[in-house]
Design a protein around this motif. Structure first.
Motif, PDB file in Angstrom:
ATOM      1  N   VAL A 249      -8.317  -9.335  -0.185  1.00  0.00           N
ATOM      2  CA  VAL A 249      -7.375  -8.313  -0.634  1.00  0.00           C
ATOM      3  C   VAL A 249      -6.966  -7.451   0.558  1.00  0.00           C
ATOM      4  CG1 VAL A 249      -6.996  -6.408  -2.235  1.00  0.00           C
ATOM      5  CG2 VAL A 249      -8.526  -8.299  -2.880  1.00  0.00           C
ATOM      6  N   VAL A 250      -5.703  -7.480   0.889  1.00  0.00           N
ATOM      7  CA  VAL A 250      -5.182  -6.748   2.046  1.00  0.00           C
ATOM      8  C   VAL A 250      -4.525  -5.451   1.585  1.00  0.00           C
ATOM      9  CG1 VAL A 250      -3.646  -6.830   4.040  1.00  0.00           C
ATOM     10  CG2 VAL A 250      -4.764  -8.929   3.229  1.00  0.00           C
ATOM     11  N   THR A 251      -5.008  -4.343   2.094  1.00  0.00           N
ATOM     12  CA  THR A 251      -4.428  -3.043   1.756  1.00  0.00           C
ATOM     13  C   THR A 251      -3.583  -2.562   2.920  1.00  0.00           C
ATOM     14  OG1 THR A 251      -6.317  -2.484   0.341  1.00  0.00           O
ATOM     15  CG2 THR A 251      -4.916  -0.659   1.082  1.00  0.00           C
ATOM     16  N   VAL A 252      -2.285  -2.648   2.757  1.00  0.00           N
ATOM     17  CA  VAL A 252      -1.371  -2.169   3.783  1.00  0.00           C
ATOM     18  C   VAL A 252      -1.199  -0.664   3.648  1.00  0.00           C
ATOM     19  CG1 VAL A 252       1.002  -2.293   4.653  1.00  0.00           C
ATOM     20  CG2 VAL A 252      -0.174  -4.369   3.888  1.00  0.00           C
ATOM     21  N   LEU A 253      -1.034  -0.219   2.421  1.00  0.00           N
ATOM     22  CA  LEU A 253      -0.889   1.200   2.168  1.00  0.00           C
ATOM     23  C   LEU A 253      -1.784   1.561   1.000  1.00  0.00           C
ATOM     24  CD1 LEU A 253       0.696   3.721   3.104  1.00  0.00           C
ATOM     25  CD2 LEU A 253       2.199   3.320   1.162  1.00  0.00           C
ATOM     26  N   GLY A 254      -2.679   2.482   1.220  1.00  0.00           N
ATOM     27  CA  GLY A 254      -3.590   2.901   0.161  1.00  0.00           C
ATOM     28  C   GLY A 254      -3.994   4.346   0.352  1.00  0.00           C
ATOM     29  N   GLU A 255      -4.840   4.818  -0.511  1.00  0.00           N
ATOM     30  CA  GLU A 255      -5.302   6.191  -0.413  1.00  0.00           C
ATOM     31  C   GLU A 255      -6.154   6.369   0.832  1.00  0.00           C
ATOM     32  OE1 GLU A 255      -7.346   7.152  -3.991  1.00  0.00           O
ATOM     33  OE2 GLU A 255      -5.624   6.768  -5.297  1.00  0.00           O
TER      34      GLU A 255
END
Length: 276
Positions: free
Chosen positions: A244-250
């Motif tokens: 799971v790739v988080t490019v934009l997150g909290e």
């Protein structure tokens, strides 16, 4: 950056293509740099007045070709399309300016109309056109969906260098997607010539020159939402591997995570400690 393969490959949602980088699927958030191009409805509300001053500031800086002003308005670390490393400071942006900006993207920004060509996209930020540039609500540029000639050259050089250090069994691929270190594994995902993805992992302590402990092919990518977040999916018998790739997150959210299921029961869940 494969439609700017993820130069913002910056969009958001829990899943999207591009790797770490920044282009296509908004296409790496820019960049290593890649945002998905989004259709704009004719009845979309114009950019709210509260956001116009800092958008105008960016437009003015681009029109003046003011490198320092542009560098000061970026959010750091500024992600590049993988495997190009992120840019960590305004000073580094100045030395690597041509990797991010060229005449084409500067002109696109400089000639944009603040009230008509920029718009808010929910919680994801402020977008120019169909995703050429993304800003957060504090006025910082978080992604540019454009690949300069300098970035393309550097990416090719880095890929060649990476290949020389890989085990021969995983040295052939079309494009690198990501390379991670978790608590127990080094993980690498590459796109192959057939359009599918390959997962290779090494146990902690081994090098990339060693033969991988596990190789899975025929992987797919799942894109969710209108951001750059995405998930690579691989199966092997009763096992399902998800990167799971988080490019934009909290704030504080790791850049990715490895989750492994057996018969749909989660058996491994490891956050990314380091992007390699």
């Amino acid at each position: 950056m494969k439609v700017a393969k993820w130069n913002v490959r910056a969009l958001f949602g829990r899943n999207s293509k591009g790797g770490q980088g920044r282009y296509g699927l908004c296409a790496a958030l820019l960049l290593g740099t890649l945002c998905v191009a989004l259709p704009v409805s004719a009845d979309e509300e114009q950019l709210p007045a509260e956001y116009r001053p800092f958008v105008q500031q960016l437009v003015d800086a681009a029109e003046a070709r003011d490198h320092q002003a542009l560098a000061n308005q970026m959010k750091y670390p500024f992600k590049q399309e993988y495997p190009i490393p992120a840019i960590k400071t305004p000073a580094e942006m100045l030395t690597r300016f041509d990797e991010v900006f060229d005449d084409a993207i500067l002109k696109s920004i400089a000639t944009s109309r603040v009230g008509q060509d920029w718009q808010t996209m929910g919680w994801r930020g402020i977008m120019l056109g169909s995703g050429e540039v993304w800003m957060d609500f504090d006025g910082k540029v978080i992604g540019i969906n454009h690949q300069t000639a300098q970035a393309a050259k550097l990416k090719a050089e880095l890929i060649a260098r990476q290949k020389s250090g890989l085990h021969p069994s995983v040295r052939e691929y079309k494009s690198p997607e990501l390379m991670w270190q978790t608590e127990k594994f080094t993980i690498r995902i590459d796109e192959l010539d057939d359009g599918h993805y390959r997962y290779a992992s090494w146990a902690k302590g081994k090098t990339l020159a060693d033969k991988p402990d596990l190789v899975l092919k025929n992987g797919t990518v799942r894109v969710e939402g209108t951001g750059g977040n995405h998930t690579y999916l691989f199966t092997s018998g009763p096992y399902r591997y998800e990167c799971v790739v988080t490019v934009l997150g909290e704030r504080g959210v790791p850049p990715g995570e490895l989750v492994v299921y057996k018969n749909d029961v989660e058996i491994v869940h490891q956050p990314v400690i380091k992007v390699l």
